[in-house]
Design a protein around this motif. Sequence first.
Motif, short mmCIF file in Angstrom:
data_model
loop_
_atom_site.label_atom_id
_atom_site.label_comp_id
_atom_site.label_asym_id
_atom_site.label_seq_id
_atom_site.Cartn_x
_atom_site.Cartn_y
_atom_site.Cartn_z
N SER A 34 0.69 -1.16 -0.02
CA SER A 34 0.02 0.07 -0.18
C SER A 34 0.99 1.40 -0.05
N LYS A 37 1.09 2.53 -3.57
CA LYS A 37 -0.07 2.81 -3.94
C LYS A 37 -0.47 4.47 -3.44
N GLN A 38 -0.29 4.54 -2.11
CA GLN A 38 -0.82 5.58 -1.30
C GLN A 38 0.67 6.52 -1.42
N ARG A 39 0.23 7.83 -1.54
CA ARG A 39 1.33 8.87 -1.41
C ARG A 39 1.34 9.60 -0.11
N PHE A 41 0.01 9.65 3.95
CA PHE A 41 -0.66 9.07 4.99
C PHE A 41 -0.82 9.92 6.32
N GLU A 45 -3.47 6.36 9.95
CA GLU A 45 -3.10 5.20 9.12
C GLU A 45 -1.53 4.55 9.43
N SER A 85 4.77 9.03 1.65
CA SER A 85 4.89 7.67 1.82
C SER A 85 6.45 7.60 1.88
#
Length: 129
Positions: A34, A37-39, A41, A45, A85
Amino acid sequence: MNDELIISRINELESLILKLSRDLKESTPKSNDSLSKQRFFSLKEAVELKYGNSQSYTTISTNYALIPCGNTNYEIVGGVRRWKSELILEWLNVTDKDIIPYLEKYHVPLTGRIGEKYLKKYGKKEESV
């Protein structure tokens, strides 16, 4: 009578399978895929990614030494503090003994009760002459 017993057992088995399925979903750790995929947080999270559900979010959120980058280098995205990230990936590998150099890297002074705790336990020991 025999059919009722069989149906009863089947229902018990179905409920056990559902329970096991739910337990498995909850216990499966999230993969670091993840991160790619995720820039950004949020703290919530990031805490879940690092500690899972075993660590209290309140404990982390009230201790700046445990927050990514010592609660610096965040950006406000959607009205929420979020870290890139890359910064989260670095923070995931920080242990308690690494906190002092990690915070120094981000120019965060260890002050107050929290600072005393880490300096006392992990700080550089001054040699007496």
